[in-house]
Scaffold this active site. Structure first.
Site, mmCIF file in Angstrom:
data_model
loop_
_atom_site.group_PDB
_atom_site.id
_atom_site.type_symbol
_atom_site.label_atom_id
_atom_site.label_comp_id
_atom_site.label_asym_id
_atom_site.label_seq_id
_atom_site.Cartn_x
_atom_site.Cartn_y
_atom_site.Cartn_z
ATOM 1 N N SER A 69 0.831 -1.191 0.000
ATOM 2 C CA SER A 69 0.000 0.000 0.000
ATOM 3 C C SER A 69 0.876 1.255 0.000
ATOM 4 O O SER A 69 1.654 1.467 -0.926
ATOM 5 C CB SER A 69 -0.969 -0.047 1.185
ATOM 6 O OG SER A 69 -2.030 0.864 1.036
ATOM 7 N N ASP A 108 -10.027 -4.026 -4.972
ATOM 8 C CA ASP A 108 -9.173 -3.030 -4.338
ATOM 9 C C ASP A 108 -9.225 -1.759 -5.180
ATOM 10 O O ASP A 108 -9.010 -1.829 -6.400
ATOM 11 C CB ASP A 108 -7.740 -3.557 -4.258
ATOM 12 C CG ASP A 108 -6.777 -2.625 -3.535
ATOM 13 O OD1 ASP A 108 -7.159 -1.486 -3.191
ATOM 14 O OD2 ASP A 108 -5.628 -3.037 -3.305
ATOM 15 N N HIS A 129 -8.015 -5.398 -0.590
ATOM 16 C CA HIS A 129 -6.851 -4.694 -0.045
ATOM 17 C C HIS A 129 -6.589 -5.148 1.394
ATOM 18 O O HIS A 129 -7.506 -5.257 2.199
ATOM 19 C CB HIS A 129 -7.103 -3.186 -0.069
ATOM 20 C CG HIS A 129 -5.887 -2.367 0.226
ATOM 21 N ND1 HIS A 129 -5.014 -1.959 -0.756
ATOM 22 C CD2 HIS A 129 -5.393 -1.886 1.392
ATOM 23 C CE1 HIS A 129 -4.042 -1.243 -0.203
ATOM 24 N NE2 HIS A 129 -4.244 -1.196 1.092
#
Length: 336
Positions: A155, A250, A280
């Protein structure tokens, strides 16, 4: 959304436990307090784990993992945790770092970079690059090979790993052998379809992303800077080979895959591993999400292929065979 029943249940539980960022929770301190109440995935035992501080201005805390697997000198992986540049730290990603160390035989150095909003862009970028340079210089002391340094992150941490590679190319040092980017943020201003398709109900939401970006950037104009949005770099040539992991559900899916496509178009060996049916934040959660295991194995296999000389045979379950390490078989945790 076509999630299987067990995955949908995990998604529901994770969403309920996550701070309501950008709505009822707007202060970073409160977001961190709530987030710290969560239970984070555990990882396998290590031959040794120790805390260290990279001296500098500022000092950068790191956690160093020596696995039972592997031969010295080992490759070394510099890991940057996710959390939107605001949340998470060494403890939240301890399990992921153990997983990667055990699965690759590499020393893993997890970096506790400065977080926003107390330290806005480019503070985290500066820390990330400084940490990679330190790891390269200190590789011998870490029992590692300076010619086999890789970076990884998830991320926001995937963003920092990608940007560290850009900076290393721009400044001519250090050499980076591979980049593992796990559902990375590559374009803060992205308008690609997955940002709309997965804007709500997929754990990470459009509201979360907006709040994170407001904390990280001092001005909206900074979002266009390649060190904030590496997909906007004029050229991605001459960067390290990459594996980009994405998740079907995601909002960051398309920008991660677009980054891999641009790397490949620039002549950089790059592959995408899309985790269908997942969302995610799944990486490292195979104990709760069995579907995550294939992606974890793929990430470790890519790192081994890129970094491990005389790599061990892969077992039937996709994990590396183990052999005795020279480090003591104890898992020592110091104080931060």
């Amino acid at each position: 959304m076509a999630l299987d029943r067990s995955t949908a249940l995990v998604l529901k539980l994770m969403t309920a436990a996550y701070p309501d960022l950008g709505r009822t929770v707007t202060e970073a301190s409160e977001a961190r307090r709530l987030h710290a109440l969560a239970r984070f995935p555990e990882g396998p035992p290590m031959a040794g784990v120790r805390e260290h501080t990279i001296a500098g201005s500022p000092d950068i805390p790191v956690r160093i993992y020596h696995p039972h697997t592997g031969r010295s000198p080992r490759p070394v992986l510099v890991y940057f945790h996710g959390g939107g540049f605001v949340l998470c730290g060494l403890d939240s990603h301890d399990g992921i770092c153990r997983l990667l160390a055990d699965g690759t035989g590499a020393v893993v150095v997890s970096v506790d970079y400065r977080r926003a909003p107390e330290h806005r862009f480019p503070a985290a970028v500066d820390d990330a690059y400084a940490a990679v340079r330190w790891v390269h210089r200190q590789a011998a002391e870490l029992g590692a090979d300076p010619a086999r340094v890789a970076v990884a992150g998830d991320s926001a941490g995937g963003n920092l790993a990608a940007v560290a590679c850009l900076l290393a190319r721009e400044r001519g040092t250090p050499p980076i052998a591979f980049q593992l980017l796990i559902y990375p943020v590559t374009d803060i201003m992205s308008t690609l379809p997955s940002r709309r398709e997965n804007a709500d109900g997929c754990f990470l939401t459009a509201t979360h992303l907006r709040w994170f970006h407001e904390q990280y950037l001092t001005s909206p104009e900074e979002a266009a800077h390649p060190h904030a949005s590496p997909l906007r770099a004029p050229s991605l040539a001459d960067l390290p080979p990459a594996l980009v992991v994405t998740a079907e559900y995601d909002p960051l899916r398309d920008e991660g895959e677009a980054y891999a496509a641009r790397l490949a178009a620039a002549g950089v060996p790059a592959a995408v591993h899309r985790a269908d049916g997942l969302f995610h934040g799944f990486f490292g959660m195979s104990a709760m999400l069995p579907a995550a295991r294939a992606t974890e194995h793929a990430a470790c296999a890519a790192l081994r292929a890129a970094l491990v000389r005389d790599a061990p045979a892969v077992g039937e379950d996709g994990g590396p065979e183990r052999w005795e390490a020279s480090l003591p078989a104890s898992d020592v945790r110091g104080t931060a």
